[in-house]
Design a protein around this motif. Structure first.
Motif, PDB file in Angstrom:
ATOM      1  N   GLU A  37      -4.138   2.880  -3.590  1.00  0.00           N
ATOM      2  CA  GLU A  37      -2.784   3.172  -4.455  1.00  0.00           C
ATOM      3  C   GLU A  37      -2.092   1.906  -3.992  1.00  0.00           C
ATOM      4  OE1 GLU A  37      -1.845   6.056  -6.437  1.00  0.00           O
ATOM      5  OE2 GLU A  37      -4.271   5.559  -7.110  1.00  0.00           O
ATOM      6  N   PHE A  38      -1.515   1.170  -5.045  1.00  0.00           N
ATOM      7  CA  PHE A  38      -0.508   0.163  -4.810  1.00  0.00           C
ATOM      8  C   PHE A  38       0.642  -0.280  -5.287  1.00  0.00           C
ATOM      9  CE2 PHE A  38      -4.754  -1.011  -3.242  1.00  0.00           C
ATOM     10  CZ  PHE A  38      -4.579  -1.690  -2.065  1.00  0.00           C
ATOM     11  N   GLU A  39       1.513  -0.639  -4.781  1.00  0.00           N
ATOM     12  CA  GLU A  39       2.979  -0.833  -5.797  1.00  0.00           C
ATOM     13  C   GLU A  39       3.026  -2.480  -5.640  1.00  0.00           C
ATOM     14  OE1 GLU A  39       5.635   0.560  -6.907  1.00  0.00           O
ATOM     15  OE2 GLU A  39       4.886   2.795  -6.587  1.00  0.00           O
ATOM     16  N   PRO A  40       3.329  -3.143  -6.764  1.00  0.00           N
ATOM     17  CA  PRO A  40       3.413  -4.569  -6.722  1.00  0.00           C
ATOM     18  C   PRO A  40       4.661  -4.913  -5.973  1.00  0.00           C
ATOM     19  CG  PRO A  40       4.101  -3.452  -8.923  1.00  0.00           C
ATOM     20  CD  PRO A  40       3.575  -2.372  -8.078  1.00  0.00           C
ATOM     21  N   GLU A  41       4.589  -6.029  -5.521  1.00  0.00           N
ATOM     22  CA  GLU A  41       5.832  -6.757  -4.828  1.00  0.00           C
ATOM     23  C   GLU A  41       6.631  -6.991  -5.883  1.00  0.00           C
ATOM     24  OE1 GLU A  41       6.129  -7.209  -0.805  1.00  0.00           O
ATOM     25  OE2 GLU A  41       7.560  -7.971  -2.330  1.00  0.00           O
ATOM     26  N   PRO A  42       7.796  -6.613  -5.761  1.00  0.00           N
ATOM     27  CA  PRO A  42       8.598  -6.952  -7.061  1.00  0.00           C
ATOM     28  C   PRO A  42       9.575  -8.120  -7.247  1.00  0.00           C
ATOM     29  CG  PRO A  42       9.938  -5.444  -5.263  1.00  0.00           C
ATOM     30  CD  PRO A  42       8.459  -5.974  -4.877  1.00  0.00           C
ATOM     31  N   PRO A  81       1.106  -9.365  -9.981  1.00  0.00           N
ATOM     32  CA  PRO A  81       0.800  -7.974  -9.422  1.00  0.00           C
ATOM     33  C   PRO A  81       1.225  -6.915 -10.223  1.00  0.00           C
ATOM     34  CG  PRO A  81       2.481  -9.090  -8.005  1.00  0.00           C
ATOM     35  CD  PRO A  81       2.118 -10.337  -9.050  1.00  0.00           C
ATOM     36  N   GLN A  82       2.389  -7.337 -10.974  1.00  0.00           N
ATOM     37  CA  GLN A  82       2.901  -6.270 -11.971  1.00  0.00           C
ATOM     38  C   GLN A  82       1.672  -5.578 -12.977  1.00  0.00           C
ATOM     39  OE1 GLN A  82       6.235  -5.330 -11.726  1.00  0.00           O
ATOM     40  NE2 GLN A  82       7.309  -6.544 -10.653  1.00  0.00           N
ATOM     41  N   THR A  83       0.825  -6.671 -13.317  1.00  0.00           N
ATOM     42  CA  THR A  83      -0.016  -6.244 -14.537  1.00  0.00           C
ATOM     43  C   THR A  83      -1.518  -6.092 -14.032  1.00  0.00           C
ATOM     44  OG1 THR A  83      -0.163  -8.592 -14.930  1.00  0.00           O
ATOM     45  CG2 THR A  83       1.489  -7.212 -16.078  1.00  0.00           C
ATOM     46  N   THR A  84      -1.651  -6.652 -12.544  1.00  0.00           N
ATOM     47  CA  THR A  84      -2.910  -6.563 -12.094  1.00  0.00           C
ATOM     48  C   THR A  84      -3.086  -5.732 -10.751  1.00  0.00           C
ATOM     49  OG1 THR A  84      -2.837  -9.064 -12.596  1.00  0.00           O
ATOM     50  CG2 THR A  84      -4.838  -8.258 -11.568  1.00  0.00           C
ATOM     51  N   GLN A  85      -4.277  -5.520 -10.338  1.00  0.00           N
ATOM     52  CA  GLN A  85      -4.391  -4.472  -9.131  1.00  0.00           C
ATOM     53  C   GLN A  85      -5.283  -5.367  -7.985  1.00  0.00           C
ATOM     54  OE1 GLN A  85      -3.618  -1.431  -7.987  1.00  0.00           O
ATOM     55  NE2 GLN A  85      -1.970  -1.742  -9.660  1.00  0.00           N
ATOM     56  N   PRO A  86      -5.496  -5.096  -6.838  1.00  0.00           N
ATOM     57  CA  PRO A  86      -6.005  -5.937  -5.840  1.00  0.00           C
ATOM     58  C   PRO A  86      -7.365  -5.498  -5.993  1.00  0.00           C
ATOM     59  CG  PRO A  86      -4.391  -4.682  -4.746  1.00  0.00           C
ATOM     60  CD  PRO A  86      -4.187  -4.085  -6.385  1.00  0.00           C
ATOM     61  N   LEU A  87      -8.483  -6.354  -5.711  1.00  0.00           N
ATOM     62  CA  LEU A  87      -9.761  -6.433  -5.780  1.00  0.00           C
ATOM     63  C   LEU A  87     -10.473  -5.541  -4.725  1.00  0.00           C
ATOM     64  CD1 LEU A  87     -10.657  -9.977  -6.597  1.00  0.00           C
ATOM     65  CD2 LEU A  87     -10.270  -8.115  -8.294  1.00  0.00           C
ATOM     66  N   VAL A  88      -9.552  -5.154  -3.559  1.00  0.00           N
ATOM     67  CA  VAL A  88     -10.222  -4.464  -2.508  1.00  0.00           C
ATOM     68  C   VAL A  88      -9.383  -3.357  -2.119  1.00  0.00           C
ATOM     69  CG1 VAL A  88     -11.765  -6.191  -1.838  1.00  0.00           C
ATOM     70  CG2 VAL A  88      -9.760  -6.225  -0.874  1.00  0.00           C
ATOM     71  N   ALA A  89      -9.795  -2.419  -1.546  1.00  0.00           N
ATOM     72  CA  ALA A  89      -8.997  -1.073  -0.830  1.00  0.00           C
ATOM     73  C   ALA A  89      -8.295  -1.795   0.112  1.00  0.00           C
ATOM     74  CB  ALA A  89      -9.984  -0.048  -0.562  1.00  0.00           C
ATOM     75  N   CYS A  98       0.952  -1.208  -0.018  1.00  0.00           N
ATOM     76  CA  CYS A  98       0.180  -0.033  -0.081  1.00  0.00           C
ATOM     77  C   CYS A  98       0.931   1.068   0.084  1.00  0.00           C
ATOM     78  CB  CYS A  98      -0.945  -0.006   1.304  1.00  0.00           C
ATOM     79  SG  CYS A  98      -1.746   1.588   1.312  1.00  0.00           S
ATOM     80  N   ARG A  99       0.527   2.000  -0.986  1.00  0.00           N
ATOM     81  CA  ARG A  99       1.333   3.246  -1.124  1.00  0.00           C
ATOM     82  C   ARG A  99       1.213   4.349   0.112  1.00  0.00           C
ATOM     83  NH1 ARG A  99       0.938   4.624  -7.260  1.00  0.00           N
ATOM     84  NH2 ARG A  99       2.538   3.215  -7.901  1.00  0.00           N
ATOM     85  N   ALA A 100      -0.033   4.283   0.537  1.00  0.00           N
ATOM     86  CA  ALA A 100      -0.082   5.119   1.657  1.00  0.00           C
ATOM     87  C   ALA A 100       0.235   4.636   3.145  1.00  0.00           C
ATOM     88  CB  ALA A 100      -1.929   5.259   1.716  1.00  0.00           C
ATOM     89  N   CYS A 101       0.027   3.446   3.665  1.00  0.00           N
ATOM     90  CA  CYS A 101       0.476   2.992   4.670  1.00  0.00           C
ATOM     91  C   CYS A 101       1.471   1.915   4.729  1.00  0.00           C
ATOM     92  CB  CYS A 101      -0.788   2.580   5.443  1.00  0.00           C
ATOM     93  SG  CYS A 101      -1.217   0.830   4.779  1.00  0.00           S
ATOM     94  N   GLY A 102       1.942   1.367   3.712  1.00  0.00           N
ATOM     95  CA  GLY A 102       3.207   0.535   3.554  1.00  0.00           C
ATOM     96  C   GLY A 102       2.659  -0.811   3.946  1.00  0.00           C
ATOM     97  N   GLU A 103       1.594  -1.233   4.105  1.00  0.00           N
ATOM     98  CA  GLU A 103       1.195  -2.386   4.643  1.00  0.00           C
ATOM     99  C   GLU A 103       1.164  -3.469   3.195  1.00  0.00           C
ATOM    100  OE1 GLU A 103       0.203  -4.077   7.524  1.00  0.00           O
ATOM    101  OE2 GLU A 103       1.315  -2.456   8.148  1.00  0.00           O
ATOM    102  N   THR A 104       1.396  -4.887   3.473  1.00  0.00           N
ATOM    103  CA  THR A 104       1.166  -5.608   2.566  1.00  0.00           C
ATOM    104  C   THR A 104      -0.187  -5.944   2.201  1.00  0.00           C
ATOM    105  OG1 THR A 104       3.391  -6.761   3.037  1.00  0.00           O
ATOM    106  CG2 THR A 104       1.804  -8.260   2.042  1.00  0.00           C
ATOM    107  N   MET A 105      -0.719  -6.152   0.930  1.00  0.00           N
ATOM    108  CA  MET A 105      -1.939  -6.271   0.515  1.00  0.00           C
ATOM    109  C   MET A 105      -1.970  -7.548  -0.247  1.00  0.00           C
ATOM    110  SD  MET A 105      -5.230  -6.105   0.179  1.00  0.00           S
ATOM    111  CE  MET A 105      -6.293  -4.672   0.221  1.00  0.00           C
ATOM    112  N   PRO A 106      -2.409  -8.734   0.528  1.00  0.00           N
ATOM    113  CA  PRO A 106      -2.251  -9.871  -0.460  1.00  0.00           C
ATOM    114  C   PRO A 106      -3.329 -10.061  -1.499  1.00  0.00           C
ATOM    115  CG  PRO A 106      -2.671 -10.505   1.961  1.00  0.00           C
ATOM    116  CD  PRO A 106      -2.864  -8.975   1.644  1.00  0.00           C
TER     117      PRO A 106
END
Ligand SMILES: [Zn+2]
Ligand SMILES: [Zn+2]
Length: 595
Positions: A450-455, A435-443, A417-425
């Protein structure tokens, strides 16, 4: 009437076709009676198969055929482990480019193409060797299903609190440019220059420090002595200095002299540098004494800006230059060459570093008792191989590092999560997911979308440790899973007890609270005729399995494989193979006689 002479060149391909057309080794899941499930090792796709593979896979095949003759329904699938470092290095070598040179997408495409071709070749060889596999159940560890199981497993472990991320010193291969796990570090004894360096003491006097790694001087944060060492007790708390004009940003390096029981008075001068990081003791000292972090070596194995005018040099270049500088400035007391134990990466032989990086881990250190107990519930053949497992578990130093800074692997099904830094599985219904080409289904719980993919990608063992679940259709077919888990037998070689066997037991316990298989059969290695270990990736002039089978028959090669004991290495023995060929002829003649 049988023909006069047995012609294996005619008979073996004809029989292989017959088996295939008539589905002779087809598994009947609905068959009445006992079922026997084999958790076959998915072969690492990284080069050529050699006779060593034929040796161990034939031994498993013999068990499959034996169980079938006893009336069991044998579920004998075959897998390919076609992602991870071994595969990546094979592809880099074949296309003569490093992954970093051609970029992620092009590299992944090259991997997919090459592994497909190679797996086809492997299957041809296995069919020629007459492995009685049911090929309808062929799988690969980068397949849709395997990625789904692997990511599902990660998310379950994450939910159970059995995974965590940590920014910490972690074993790192500068050649492969990724973190690696404790199990992938080999001990090698290498000849090394052992230099005794003169640190200056306040008010005059010299503190001699012996080191094999002078290039780590820019990363030196303390000197340790044993608290009861009478030579140095009075120095504890003082500062030692060395002229460092060439190899650090400042004319001198000043470090505190500290006391710790781990400093060995009998080694070198008894006073030792602590650098961030030369070895696992440095890591411990850094933690327990809250020392600063000075990272002098970068991810690519070159010196960082901390090394002053030596920034950008490789570790070896920096070592030579720093020693020359110390000599020229009169700061070396003595030098000798010693045999020194160095941790090297098992895939490439490069000495490892400890780099301070963010990695994912699966907890194992706090589960040792449970893991030992599971090992005791499994029947090991030969029995003494269980001791290797026990030793490994007892001597674990690190949790299982599962993140790799690589490309061709199963991605972590998660975002940050870009805002709080938590992992969003990812949500389970998204799997497999990139995760590079998809987004999470929930906030995120914090409300952000706003999310960064796990690299990173996962260690290939994080997927291959799920093989009993992959072949057991763990996620999608509970009835099949109940029938095939725990598997009856895991055949595997002794050198991967600390990886494949161990990790599979870990996953199985965490997901099912059960052992993954009832029995494990450990094979030795089929060695070259002069007892060298064969390798898929290194060039070797050994005679290949296809050549042997063309010349002596598949039966003859199999005969040699079955003359070895479980767990024992066995050199290639051409005489023994010829004996196998003659034995088949004798059986043929006896049959003709009885006809
Ligand atoms: Zn490496
Ligand atoms: Zn958030």
């Amino acid at each position: 009437m049988l023909p006069n002479r047995y012609d294996f060149r005619e008979a073996e391909p004809r029989l292989a076709r017959f088996w295939e057309l008539n589905n002779v080794y087809g598994y009947d899941p609905a068959g009445l009676g006992q079922h026997f499930t084999i958790d076959t090792p998915p072969l690492t796709v990284s080069g050529q198969l050699h006779i060593g593979h034929c040796y161990s896979y034939t031994q498993a095949d013999v068990i499959a055929r034996y169980r079938r003759m006893r009336g069991d329904h044998v579920y004998y699938p075959m897998g390919f482990d076609d992602n991870g470092l071994a595969t990546e290095r094979f592809v880099e070598k074949t296309i003569k480019h490093k992954a970093t040179e051609i970029g992620r997408d092009a590299f992944i495409n090259a991997c997919l193409e090459l592994t497909q071709q190679t797996e086809g070749r492997f299957e041809t060889l296995w069919r020629r060797l007459s492995l009685s596999v049911d090929w309808r159940y062929r799988y690969s560890s980068i397949s849709h299903e395997a990625r789904r199981v692997s990511q599902w497993s990660f998310i379950q472990l994450h939910r159970q609190g059995l995974t965590y991320t940590q920014v910490a010193p972690t074993p790192w291969c500068p050649e492969c440019q990724t973190a690696i796990a404790q199990a992938e570090v080999n001990d090698a004894s290498l000849p090394t220059r052992f230099s005794t360096i003169a640190f200056r003491l306040p008010g005059g006097g010299i503190l001699p420090i012996a080191t094999t790694r002078p290039e780590l001087l820019p990363a030196c944060v303390a000197i340790f002595v044993h608290p009861n060492d009478p030579r140095y007790r009075h120095l504890i708390g003082k500062t030692a200095r060395i002229d460092s004009g060439a190899f650090s940003g400042s004319p001198e390096l000043a470090v505190p002299i500290l006391a710790d029981e781990l400093a060995d008075p009998s080694r070198g001068s008894g006073a030792v540098m602590c650098c961030t990081f030369g070895d696992s003791t440095d890591v411990r000292w850094w933690h327990t004494h809250h020392l600063p972090l000075r990272a002098a070596i970068g991810r690519d194995g070159h010196m960082t800006g901390l090394a002053g005018s030596y920034a950008g040099l490789s570790v070896q270049q920096a070592r030579r230059r720093i020693l020359t500088y110390l000599e020229e400035t009169g700061q070396i007391i003595s030098e000798e060459t010693i045999e020194h134990d160095v941790g090297t990466h098992e895939r490439c032989g490069t000495p490892i570093e400890y780099l301070h990086t963010r990695q994912w881990f699966i907890r194992v250190l706090d589960q040792k008792e449970r893991l030992l107990e599971a090992g005791r519930k499994i029947r090991w053949h030969p029995e003494h191989m269980s001791i290797r497992y026990e030793h490994w578990v007892e001597n674990l130093q690190w949790d299982w590092c599962i993140s790799r800074q690589r490309y061709f692997g199963v991605p972590f099904p998660a975002w940050i999560c870009r805002a709080c830094g938590e992992t969003m599985p990812a949500s389970l219904e998204q799997l497999p997911v990139d995760p590079q080409t998809t987004q999470p289904l929930v906030a995120c719980a914090c409300g952000s979308t706003e999310f960064e993919p796990e690299p990173d990608v996962m260690d290939t063992w994080a997927t291959s440790s799920c093989t009993p679940m992959i072949i057991g259709h763990w996620i999608d077919d509970p009835a099949w899973f109940a029938q095939h888990f725990p598997a009856s037998l895991r055949p595997q070689a002794h050198d991967i007890i600390r990886t494949w066997a161990f990790y599979t037991i870990v996953k199985s316990l965490y997901h099912t609270n059960d052992i993954p298989w009832r029995e494990v059969m450990i094979s030795g290695h089929g060695l070259s005729a002069d007892r060298r270990k064969l390798s898929k990736s290194k060039e070797h002039n050994e005679v290949g399995p296809m050549e042997i089978m063309e010349k002596e028959s598949a039966d003859a090669l199999r005969y040699w494989a079955t003359t070895g004991r479980t767990g024992a290495d066995s050199p290639l023995n051409l005489e023994n193979i010829a004996t196998g060929r003659r034995l088949v002829t004798k059986l043929w003649n006896a049959t003709r006689f009885a006809e």
